[in-house]
Design an enzyme around this catalytic site. Structure first.
Site, PDB file in Angstrom:
ATOM      1  N   ARG A  40       0.936  -4.168  -4.193  1.00 40.27           N
ATOM      2  CA  ARG A  40       0.432  -2.831  -3.902  1.00 40.27           C
ATOM      3  C   ARG A  40      -0.879  -2.832  -3.130  1.00 40.27           C
ATOM      4  O   ARG A  40      -1.134  -1.920  -2.328  1.00 40.27           O
ATOM      5  CB  ARG A  40       0.256  -2.076  -5.229  1.00 40.27           C
ATOM      6  CG  ARG A  40       0.004  -0.585  -5.080  1.00 40.27           C
ATOM      7  CD  ARG A  40      -0.349   0.039  -6.406  1.00 40.27           C
ATOM      8  NE  ARG A  40      -0.252   1.487  -6.398  1.00 40.27           N
ATOM      9  CZ  ARG A  40      -0.823   2.272  -7.288  1.00 40.27           C
ATOM     10  NH1 ARG A  40      -1.532   1.741  -8.280  1.00 40.27           N
ATOM     11  NH2 ARG A  40      -0.698   3.584  -7.210  1.00 40.27           N
ATOM     12  N   CYS A  79      -1.219   7.433  -3.092  1.00 44.64           N
ATOM     13  CA  CYS A  79      -0.294   6.329  -3.300  1.00 44.64           C
ATOM     14  C   CYS A  79       0.257   6.514  -4.707  1.00 44.64           C
ATOM     15  O   CYS A  79      -0.486   6.372  -5.687  1.00 44.64           O
ATOM     16  CB  CYS A  79      -1.024   4.987  -3.162  1.00 44.64           C
ATOM     17  SG  CYS A  79       0.048   3.541  -3.346  1.00 44.64           S
ATOM     18  N   SER A  80       1.520   6.861  -4.806  1.00 40.35           N
ATOM     19  CA  SER A  80       2.105   7.216  -6.098  1.00 40.35           C
ATOM     20  C   SER A  80       1.974   6.080  -7.100  1.00 40.35           C
ATOM     21  O   SER A  80       1.918   4.895  -6.738  1.00 40.35           O
ATOM     22  CB  SER A  80       3.588   7.569  -5.930  1.00 40.35           C
ATOM     23  OG  SER A  80       3.746   8.720  -5.139  1.00 40.35           O
ATOM     24  N   ALA A  81       1.943   6.445  -8.373  1.00 38.49           N
ATOM     25  CA  ALA A  81       1.890   5.447  -9.435  1.00 38.49           C
ATOM     26  C   ALA A  81       3.087   4.513  -9.328  1.00 38.49           C
ATOM     27  O   ALA A  81       4.199   4.943  -8.990  1.00 38.49           O
ATOM     28  CB  ALA A  81       1.865   6.136 -10.797  1.00 38.49           C
TER      29      ALA A  81
END
Length: 391
Positions: free
Chosen positions: A43, A96-98
């Site tokens: 990530r 930024c999505s989980a």
């Protein structure tokens, strides 16, 4: 791409592996192909700068700050959304999505080798990268309305040897240049399924999107038929996305209407329905209520030195209602005042009664049908209870 020293590279690898194990343990990540993609595409490569949500302290992190790179890495690998951009008013416009959300969307999409996918909302490029790793770059198209996001994502993907089709486009209109697709995955919330999407998915293909009104939202998965109609279900998973930014579907709430409602004169009576009703049970009733009360918004307003009010408003007609939301016995009577062409509190009470009579249906107890004439949500197959979208 940010260069890390050997110590930080090892730390990033350990943190990413721990995150993947966490997703597997939570059963957010169940398919070996998606697990391999998460392991290969850490990530931190997609979040060089961000701000943590307020519940995590609201601290900003930047990979370029060499004295705090370890703090940045540890923040990246929390299973939380990262806030990546704000507009000139300070309103969040991109995140930024989980990781749990990203994994859930990919798993629920059903996308597998041989499928072509259109992603709505490129954002940081992480989901497009994961799709490309699993399906191959040629199978992936991702659109985003902000040219800067597309340019940043393209550079990140290029650095990783991935080359999906990225385009600056209004996601509400899909991307007909590469249609038809086997899957459309929307990483932004909408009030309704765009008609253009129905014509860009092969019969038997699927659409996965968060359908969200002013009160609550829920993930929906639909299968497209031969006649550009679609039917599907709401999933038990509760996810939250940024609203799709499109002139075709404005998604601007008007909180000033609640402030105005606090000071207007209207008809008063007492109610036993607590203002917290839209926040209870995981917002299950809230999802139902917005179907029964289309066009309605809600908000809390605290009068300086005085009462806290819960307000319902209808921007279309100017109707409003306010109820005393001061803490106390939730079962006690409290005053409600309303005015305008609609009696919004009356409607809320009627919706709550209907919800109880139907057995307190959850979103996953409902089904959705989309036709060229519009959308309908069906309460139960055995009833004639239906609502038209948009929410």
């Amino acid at each position: 791409m940010t260069r890390l020293g050997s110590h930080l590279e090892r730390l990033a690898g350990d943190l990413n592996h721990a995150l993947v194990e966490q997703l597997v343990d939570k059963r957010a990540l169940t398919t070996p192909g998606w697990r391999a993609a998460f392991e290969a595409l850490p990530r931190h490569l997609f979040a060089p700068r961000f701000t943590l949500p307020d519940n995590l302290g609201g601290e900003s992190h930047d990979a370029a700050d060499r004295g705090r790179q370890e703090d940045w890495l540890r923040a990246v690998y929390q299973d939380e959304a990262l806030l990546t951009d704000f507009d000139e008013r300070g309103i969040l416009v991109s995140s930024c999505s989980a990781p749990t959300v990203v994994a859930t969307m990919l798993e629920q999409s059903g996308a597998t080798e041989g499928d072509s996918v259109l992603e709505i909302g490129t954002g940081t490029g992480w989901t497009a990268a994961l799709l490309s790793r699993r399906l191959g770059s040629d199978a992936v198209t991702s659109v985003e309305v902000n040219p800067a996001y597309v340019a940043q994502a393209r550079q990140r993907l290029d650095d990783l040897g991935l080359a999906p089709t990225l385009a600056v486009a209004d996601g509400y209109l899909g991307y007909p240049q590469r249609a038809p697709y086997d899957r459309i995955i929307a990483t932004a919330s909408l009030r309704r399924v765009p008609p253009a999407w129905l014509g860009q998915v092969r019969p038997g293909g699927t659409i996965l999107t968060d359908l969200r009104g002013a009160f609550a939202g829920n993930l929906a998965r639909l299968t497209v038929g031969d006649d550009q109609s679609a039917h599907g279900e709401f999933l038990p998973t509760r996810l939250t996305f940024m609203p799709l930014r499109s002139p075709e579907q404005p998604f601007l709430l008007q909180p000033e209407l609640s402030s105005r409602a606090v000071h207007q004169a209207g008809e008063s009576r007492f109610t036993r329905l607590a203002p917290t009703v839209l926040r209870e049970r995981g917002r299950v009733f809230a999802f139902f209520a917005q179907l029964a009360m289309p066009g309605t918004e809600s908000g809390y307003v605290k009068v300086e030195g005085g009462t806290m009010y819960f307000c319902l408003t209808d921007p279309g007609t100017g109707a409003w209602a306010r109820a005393d939301a001061t803490l106390g016995d939730p079962a006690a009577d409290r005053q409600v005042t309303q005015g305008g062409d609609r009696r919004l509190w009356d409607e809320l009470e009627a919706a709550h009664m209907q919800w109880l009579q139907l057995g307190q249906p959850r979103p996953e107890d409902l089904s959705i049908v989309v036709t060229p004439d519009g959308e309908q949500v069906v309460a139960h197959p055995a009833t004639d209870t239906r609502w038209s979208l948009p929410l």
